[in-house]
Each structure stands twice: as C-alpha cells, then as structure tokens.
Design an enzyme around this catalytic site. Structure first.
Site, PDB file in Angstrom:
ATOM      1  N   SER A 117     -10.100  52.172  29.042  1.00 49.55           N
ATOM      2  CA  SER A 117      -9.401  51.400  30.079  1.00 49.55           C
ATOM      3  C   SER A 117      -9.706  49.914  30.085  1.00 49.55           C
ATOM      4  O   SER A 117      -9.153  49.182  30.907  1.00 49.55           O
ATOM      5  CB  SER A 117      -9.718  51.973  31.450  1.00 49.55           C
ATOM      6  OG  SER A 117      -9.042  53.186  31.623  1.00 49.55           O
ATOM      7  N   SER A 119      -6.498  51.785  32.182  1.00 42.53           N
ATOM      8  CA  SER A 119      -6.224  51.666  33.592  1.00 42.53           C
ATOM      9  C   SER A 119      -6.567  50.300  34.176  1.00 42.53           C
ATOM     10  O   SER A 119      -6.112  49.984  35.273  1.00 42.53           O
ATOM     11  CB  SER A 119      -6.988  52.742  34.368  1.00 42.53           C
ATOM     12  OG  SER A 119      -8.385  52.573  34.221  1.00 42.53           O
ATOM     13  N   LYS A 121     -11.823  44.750  39.104  1.00 42.14           N
ATOM     14  CA  LYS A 121     -10.950  45.920  39.156  1.00 42.14           C
ATOM     15  C   LYS A 121     -11.124  46.573  40.526  1.00 42.14           C
ATOM     16  O   LYS A 121     -12.234  46.576  41.079  1.00 42.14           O
ATOM     17  CB  LYS A 121     -11.334  46.891  38.040  1.00 42.14           C
ATOM     18  CG  LYS A 121     -10.427  48.094  37.903  1.00 42.14           C
ATOM     19  CD  LYS A 121     -10.835  48.942  36.696  1.00 42.14           C
ATOM     20  CE  LYS A 121      -9.943  50.149  36.533  1.00 42.14           C
ATOM     21  NZ  LYS A 121     -10.254  50.934  35.329  1.00 42.14           N
TER      22      LYS A 121
END
Lengths: 478, 94
Positions: free
Chosen positions: A178, A154, A77
C-alpha cells in the site's frame, strides 16, 4: 526543484514566511481536493497554529537549530492517529473519532518541526489496491495524471497528494504493498521499511504482523529524510526493533559500483503488462551503467503463492483487529436497544463497507475450528518458506528488482468489472516482500501513455540504505 | 469443503455481522472463488516447517511493572454519547 534542505534553510533564516507559506499550501490542498479527493480531513487549524509557533521560534532564534523538518508540510494516512484531528482509517465506523493522543510517528515529526496538513484518503482500513474500497460516505481519490483512473491504494491519497501538492512529504502505511503501488501509479517515491523499524503505536491496525508505516516523497531525498525521523525503537510497540538507528541520508548519491541486483524472472513476461515492463528495463540498464551487476534470479514461491499466503494472513489478522469496533467507547454509535450482540451486530452491519465485511468473514472462517490448520496455520508455514527463499537470494544479491505493478493505472470503469479475487491478484508484485517483512522502494522510472511506471526494489531486513543508494542512482540518471 | 449459505450465515454471526439477502447472494460466489484459490496452498509441502507468526525474529518484549499515566475519566468518556454517571453505557445485558 528546491530540495527540502534548502527549504528548511530558508525557513530558518526567515527568507520564507512560514505562516504565509502554510496558508497558501492549505488553500492549494483545498483546490486539489475539489477534483482529486486526496484528503479526508484538512487540519487547517493545527497547521496554521504550528506555523505561527515556528514563526515566533524563528524570530527568537529559539529551538530551531537542529530541527530536521522545520516548517515542512507532512500529511498522514487516515489510519494514523493525530491528536484532536478526525482519524477514521477511511471507515464510517470511525467517523468523528478524534484521538486523544498522537501516534509515535506524528510525535516524532512534530518534534522535528513538521506541520501536519491533513489526513489522506485510503481504502477502508487499507483493504484494497485501488483506493476504490473507501468506507461508506467517503470519496474515491483519483489519479493525478488522469482523473478517470485509479491512483492506487491503499495509501492512494498520500501518493496523489505527494505528486500534486507543490511541497510536502507523506506518511503512508503498507500491509501488502500500500505504499509502493500507489507511489508507482502516481509517479513518486515510496519507501516501506523493514517490519518493526518504525513504531506502529497509534496506527489503526489492519494486519499486525505486516503493517508498516513508511514515507513518500517527490524525491528519494524527501523519502529518506522522513524515514530518518520516524524510524527507531519505541517501547510502546512490543514489535518495535530495539536496534541502532541507521542514517538513511548518507546513502544518497553513494556509488552503486559493484552492487549486485537480482532481476526476478517470474515478474517479467506472462501476466505482466508489456507496457509496465518497458520502462523498468532502462532503469536496470541505468544501474548497470553506474557499475551495478544485474543477473536473473528465479523466485517461484513468492510470485506463485504470495497472493494466497498474504490474503490468508491479512484477513485472519484483520478479522480479529476489527472485532474491537462495536459502537462502544468511541466511533459510530446506534440507538441503544436489544441485547449486547444485537447492538454490536447493528453497529457493525450498518457501518462497515463491503470489502471490510468480506475480509472479516474470510478471516473468521480461516481461524475457525476445523479450518484453522488448513488455512491460517498453513499460510504461516508458507511464510517461513518464503522468508527462507528470500534470505537465500540475499546471500548473493544486494537487492531484487521487478515492476511495482503488473498493469498501468486502470480506469475506474474497468476496476468495477473485477471480481474481488481478480482485484487481489493485482498485488502480485508487492505482497510477498510484505509477508516477509522486507524493506522495499518504488522508484519512478518513466511514462507509458502519459501514465507513470514504477520499479520495485526489495532488500534484506534492515537494508533500507541499499534501496536508497540504488534509488538515488536511478534518480540521478534521469 | 462446501461453502454454502448456511456456513456463510454462521461465519457472519460469529463475526457479529448481519447479512441481508442481497449481500448473501453477492458474497457467496465471491468467497467460494477466493477460498478455492487459497486452497492451492495445500500443494506446498510444509512438513517439519515452523510457522512464522512474525516476519522478523522477535523475543518477548516485557516492560517493568511500574505505574504510568493513563487517560483521565473525563477524557476516556469524551468520545461517545453513550455514557451515564461516569460509566460507559451499553445495551441491556440481562
């Protein structure tokens, strides 16, 4: 599907040419990215260099015997620092930032022979559940099953890439859901560990009492394997738990006979899309057929007050963490003029997106004299009550179950109509285990209107193994 | 509690963010709605409840005060264009 262990075996015995394989994967990433925007950066040079090194090691049969991820493609990420690779956390304020060091988890996967293929797209600093709150100038990732819909957030890019790319495991990060929520929207496994189980060293902070790095995979085995590599004590993170490591892979395919699961009453029914529920129930039946015992449990506090508690804590911590971004030392800069405060204000106003500004203001307000006790401190106290309520439940149950998302992946045009508060409300299933630092797992359980549905499993602190055991039983039954 | 333009501008200033007119018009009702919703936390009785600043129990993590490696000056300065004579360069302080 070929298991990651079979893949590693083939890399070790030279059956797979790892350079050729990696080159093809990078080309596949580029092709997928044209339509879906899962990667902010594709680290082609780093990936091919790593692959060449592995190829030499394989030829010489040197340093490869015990490597747990030899040749395996891993994405990170964009909030996770990778040395010399642009790391932005999805924000314009960090564009062109190339860290001088690797995050702990990156160091670990590299040590085990993994190949870092790129940085996955996300809501700016993790501020969102649909990956639409990307920073200024960033592209929104799209659902792998319907590109007019959200892939969740996210860690949206991580989940979408895990579904689309032929072979790969992802490092995601969760503050309020997330990892599991995008995993649910994209039909993959997402495992978020206990707070402190995985070092946060090198993770760009959002909310430091809730941020956790976890794993995402096409199979539960992939997610368990990556968790094995990244979990463990790290002296560089003062909140890292100094306890014995668990072997998560030993829970795969272990019988669930006699395990007790609690079905969260408030998570089914009012306010939850029937379609989202429909596929979760057969998943529960599957576990019962395997010998687990299911019973309903009421968890009123986490469902009713989870959102308010979570957003209060998250915004307060985010507003302090984002104070460091001011156009000095690294990240975005502006022309040096005016006073210090004028300069900082210019850099921050020009480079933060709307949701970042909203959360900074919410958090700053909640910590201000006169409001601190009513908002910030109150939320910290409710957190204590919430942890107590969960702990009580875990005296009786091995795991708790709800749908991961209360809705099917929504269309972008429908997301645009939501107010920020309505946007926050979507996280209702996932925020509370995050507030309480509990490990949780998304298990894909079926499809509705060709869109994936996920089941959320929550366990007590440090009981990630039970989640893997239960997830593996459902996977087997599919 | 009255969340108005004045309070919003004050909070923004404390947070070193300059909001333009359009942003104020957009953010004000949104923040009002959010804070009103968050106020429902006051319905929960938290008398004699200790706050949890961390979700798991953590004791003070101290380390030995030993010399360690740190970034070289060149590396530390390599990430910005605002530098001069081996220092970071900032806006005028006085």
């Amino acid at each position: 599907m070929e298991s990651v262990h079979d893949f590693i075996k083939k890399v070790k015995n030279g059956e797979i040419d790892i350079v050729e394989h990696t080159y093809k994967l990078i080309e596949e990433c580029k092709e997928i990215n044209k339509e879906y925007n899962y990667l902010n950066t594709i680290s082609e040079e780093l990936a091919l260099n790593s692959a060449s090194e592995i190829k030499i090691q394989v030829k010489q049969n040197k340093n490869i015997k015990n490597k747990k991820l030899l040749g395996v493609a891993v994405s990170a990420k964009d909030a996770i620092c990778v040395r010399d690779v642009e790391t932005t956390a999805g924000s314009k304020i960090l564009q062109s930032y190339r860290p001088l060091f690797d995050a702990f988890v990156i160091q670990r996967v590299k040590e085990e022979g993994a190949i870092i293929i790129g940085k996955t797209s996300q809501d700016e600093f993790g501020f969102g559940g649909f990956s639409v709150n990307v920073g200024k100038g960033f592209k929104i990732p799209k659902n792998p099953f319907d590109s007019e819909r959200s892939c969740g957030g996210s860690s949206g890019g991580a989940a979408g890439l895990t579904q689309k790319l032929s072979s790969h495991i992802a490092l995601g990060e969760s503050t309020g859901g997330s990892i599991v929520e995008p995993a649910s929207f994209c039909g993959v496994y997402g495992l978020c560990p206990t707070y402190g189980r995985v070092s946060r060293y090198g993770l760009i902070d959002f909310s430091n009492s809730m941020d956790k790095i976890g794993s995402m995979g096409k199979t539960i085995e992939d997610a368990a394997l990556l968790m094995n590599v990244i979990s463990g004590y790290d002296k560089k993170d003062s909140t890292s738990l100094n306890i014995k490591n668990d072997d998560y892979e030993k829970y795969l395919k272990k019988s669930v006979k006699g395990m007790k699961i609690g079905i969260i009453k408030e998570a089914f029914g009012a306010g939850v899309d029937r379609e989202a529920e429909n596929n979760v129930c057969p998943g529960i039946e599957e576990l019962e057929e395997e010998g687990a015992k299911a019973e309903e449990i009421s968890l009123e506090l986490p469902i009713k007050y989870g959102i308010a508690t979570y957003y209060m804590i998250a915004a307060s911590e985010a507003s302090t963490n984002l104070a460091k971004f001011c156009g000095m030392r690294y990240g975005a800069v502006e022309k040096l003029e005016g006073s210090f405060n004028e300069y900082f204000t210019k850099v921050r106003s020009n480079n933060f997106g709307d949701e970042a500004k909203r959360r900074i203001m919410l958090g700053t307000f909640a910590r201000m004299a006169g409001y601190r006790d009513a908002f910030y401190l109150k939320a910290m106290k409710v957190r204590t009550l919430m942890i107590n309520e969960y702990k009580k439940a875990f005296k009786k149950f091995d795991a708790l179950i709800s749908p991961t998302a209360s809705i099917l992946p929504p269309k972008f045009e429908d997301i645009e109509k939501l107010t920020p508060l309505q946007h926050y409300m979507i996280d209702i299933m996932t925020v509370s285990p995050n507030v309480a630092g509990l490990p949780h797992l998304n298990v894909p359980v079926g499809f509705e209107k060709n869109l994936p549905i996920g089941m959320l499993l929550i366990a007590d602190h440090l009981q990630e193994g039970k989640l893997i055991q239960l997830g593996s039983a459902i996977e087997k039954g599919k | 509690m009255e969340v108005d333009r004045k309070l919003l501008e004050h909070v923004a200033e404390v947070a070193r963010i300059k909001l333009n007119d359009g942003e104020i018009k957009k953010f004000l009702p949104q923040l009002k709605e959010i804070l009103e919703f968050f106020s429902k936390l006051k319905d929960i009785n938290t008398d004699n409840v200790k706050p949890s600043f961390q979700p798991v129990e953590l004791k003070n993590a101290m380390r030995e005060d030993n010399e360690g490696q740190c970034l070289s000056q060149d590396d530390a300065l390599s990430l910005t264009e605002h530098k001069k004579d081996a220092y970071f360069k900032g806006p005028k302080a006085v």
